[in-house]
Design a protein around this motif. Structure first.
Motif, PDB file in Angstrom:
ATOM      1  N   ARG A   1      -8.308   4.641   1.596  1.00 16.31           N
ATOM      2  CA  ARG A   1      -9.133   3.702   2.373  1.00 16.31           C
ATOM      3  C   ARG A   1      -8.389   2.386   2.628  1.00 16.31           C
ATOM      4  O   ARG A   1      -8.491   1.804   3.703  1.00 16.31           O
ATOM      5  CB  ARG A   1     -10.445   3.439   1.642  1.00 16.31           C
ATOM      6  N   ILE A   2      -7.638   1.923   1.617  1.00 16.15           N
ATOM      7  CA  ILE A   2      -6.875   0.679   1.787  1.00 16.15           C
ATOM      8  C   ILE A   2      -5.837   0.832   2.889  1.00 16.15           C
ATOM      9  O   ILE A   2      -5.676  -0.023   3.763  1.00 16.15           O
ATOM     10  CB  ILE A   2      -6.221   0.274   0.456  1.00 16.15           C
ATOM     11  N   ARG A   3      -5.101   1.976   2.876  1.00 14.03           N
ATOM     12  CA  ARG A   3      -4.076   2.201   3.877  1.00 14.03           C
ATOM     13  C   ARG A   3      -4.679   2.309   5.279  1.00 14.03           C
ATOM     14  O   ARG A   3      -4.127   1.777   6.263  1.00 14.03           O
ATOM     15  CB  ARG A   3      -3.294   3.459   3.539  1.00 14.03           C
TER      16      ARG A   3
ATOM     17  N   ILE B   1      -5.711  -1.215   6.440  1.00  7.98           N
ATOM     18  CA  ILE B   1      -4.556  -2.022   6.851  1.00  7.98           C
ATOM     19  C   ILE B   1      -4.050  -1.569   8.214  1.00  7.98           C
ATOM     20  O   ILE B   1      -3.719  -2.384   9.090  1.00  7.98           O
ATOM     21  CB  ILE B   1      -3.456  -1.928   5.784  1.00  7.98           C
TER      22      ILE B   1
ATOM     23  N   ALA C   1       0.824  -1.209   0.000  1.00  6.11           N
ATOM     24  CA  ALA C   1       0.000   0.000   0.000  1.00  6.11           C
ATOM     25  C   ALA C   1       0.859   1.260   0.000  1.00  6.11           C
ATOM     26  O   ALA C   1       0.505   2.280  -0.628  1.00  6.11           O
ATOM     27  CB  ALA C   1      -0.926  -0.010   1.225  1.00  6.11           C
TER      28      ALA C   1
END
Length: 464
Positions: free
Chosen positions: A263-265, A268, A237
């Protein structure tokens, strides 16, 4: 309380079954005694008549015997008599004495014949003499029944009080465990069955704690293993494009793509925080539990032997078994839980009491050498025909489940030891449980150097 009532009812019925026939027997004895006295009276006068004594001699004999009345058959009844003329005639026609009921008592009519003369000697026995001391006997028997019933209730209540208290403690502890308090333990007491249930409960609670600890360790380990893929995702990411959407000349598609990267970071990072929190929580719980009971897996073998022998000595006394305890006067720490060592010793001693005749002697001995502790149980019974088969789990030559020796085997194996069977010097079976010494590094075990045969010269301890 229900047990006391049941015991009182049972004892009362037993007392009635025994005391009522006894009371009637005593009543019959008093009646027979009174009639025997009447027979002696009539016999005294009859002897005077047969001897030909005159009226004075007969009167003297009657006065000595208690004034029985002499009747002549066919004539009017004698003065002072209670028998009717018909009863006198019937008695004279018989060869033996007659017993006739009259108001106020009974008459004993004894026929007497001397030559051509015949008489009937009458002795009156009043009801008071027939039932003499009968009321006293019934009151004594009633008092005895009350004492028996009351004594049985008191004895059973005293005996049952310990069993009831032990059962209540076991119930309260079970409810506490059901509510989540796995640290509760009970002191096994009461009858043998309840004491064994108490030890089983403590072992169950220990196993629950162990299982919960293992589960927490597993959760912590699994959570730790998740860190590797999470780290890879976080690095991937971070290698993506920047997620800044404040640049003015970005297109709408580019803004959406960068928002997705953001949003992914964030996801995670959130997941990594949750994994870290889960690891820390489980590790802290396990550490706190271990710190709360650092000596849980170590116990004093001598103390366990002394405590269990206080329990078994009562049963040995009931069965008239001689026994002795050797080597349990010094502290001998072993790396096994106290409950498991007690359960193993109870299993072996239970086999001695179960499979040897009453009165069979036995011995419990402790010794330590070369880093090992030997707990030996010998008996003077018939022995074990096939020791190898007896050590297999679920195998038995006595019709039981065959798990008694397996309990001892699993306890010893937890410390690297073993269980062996041999012929005891007493003539029966010898079970030796070899356990690692908690204060020394174990060497190669030598059974014959550990079993403590040197205690042969000690006198037997007679159970009290």
């Amino acid at each position: 309380m229900r047990l006391a009532y049941t015991t009182a009812a049972t004892t009362a019925v037993a007392a009635l079954v025994f005391l009522v026939p006894l009371g009637w027997g005593l009543r019959s004895d008093h009646r027979e005694q009174a009639l025997s006295d009447a027979a002696r009276q009539t016999a005294t006068v009859a002897g005077a008549l047969v001897a030909g004594a005159g009226d004075k001699g007969v009167a003297a004999a009657a006065a000595t015997a208690g004034n029985p009345v002499v009747h002549t058959p066919g004539l009017a009844p004698g003065d002072g008599g209670r028998a009717s003329a018909a009863e006198i005639d019937r008695a004279a026609s018989r060869t033996g004495a007659s017993i006739v009921d009259v108001p106020g008592g009974v008459l004993r009519l004894q026929p007497v014949t001397a030559g051509t003369k015949a008489w009937v000697v009458e002795a009156f026995v009043p009801d008071a003499e027939l039932g003499a001391n009968t009321a006293r006997d019934w009151w004594l028997l009633l008092g005895l029944a009350v004492v028996l019933v009351g004594g049985s209730v008191i004895v059973v209540d005293r005996l049952a009080r310990g069993a009831v208290d032990s059962a209540n403690n076991l119930v309260e502890a079970a409810l506490a465990v059901g509510d989540g308090d796995l640290g509760v333990r009970i002191h096994p007491s009461g009858p043998r069955e309840l004491a064994e249930a108490g030890y089983a409960f403590n072992r169950m609670a220990d196993r629950l704690i162990t299982s919960r600890t293992d589960e927490r360790e597993l959760v912590a380990d699994l959570s730790h293993r998740l860190r590797t893929p999470l780290t890879a995702l976080r690095l991937d990411a971070e290698a993506l494009d920047p997620d800044d959407t404040q640049i003015i000349d970005l297109t709408a598609d580019e803004v959406d793509r960068r928002r997705g990267i953001r949003r992914i970071r964030k996801a995670i990072a959130t997941l990594e925080d949750e994994v870290n929190s889960l690891i820390n929580t489980t590790r802290q719980a396990v550490a706190a539990q271990v710190a709360a009971a650092p000596e849980e897996g170590i116990c004093d073998a001598s103390e366990v032997v002394r405590e269990r022998m206080r329990f078994w000595s009562a049963l040995a006394g009931d069965q008239n078994r001689q026994y002795r305890v050797v080597g349990a006067h010094l502290r001998i720490p072993v790396p096994v839980p106290r409950a498991e060592l007690a359960a193993a010793l109870d299993a072996v001693l239970g086999n001695v009491f179960r499979y040897t005749p009453q009165g069979t002697a036995f011995e419990v001995a402790l010794s330590r050498r070369d880093g090992w502790v030997a707990l030996r149980v010998d008996d003077a019974g018939p022995g074990i025909p096939d020791p190898e088969k007896a050590l297999r789990r679920g195998q038995s030559q006595q019709g039981s489940t065959g798990l008694g020796l397996d309990i001892a085997r699993r306890m010893t194996q937890s410390s690297g030891g073993s269980v062996s069977l041999d012929r005891a010097t007493l003539g029966g079976a010898s079970v030796v449980m070899l356990i690692a010494d908690a204060e020394a590094a174990p060497k190669t075990p030598n059974r014959f150097g550990l079993v403590g045969r040197g205690g042969r010269g000690r006198r037997w301890q007679r159970p009290s």
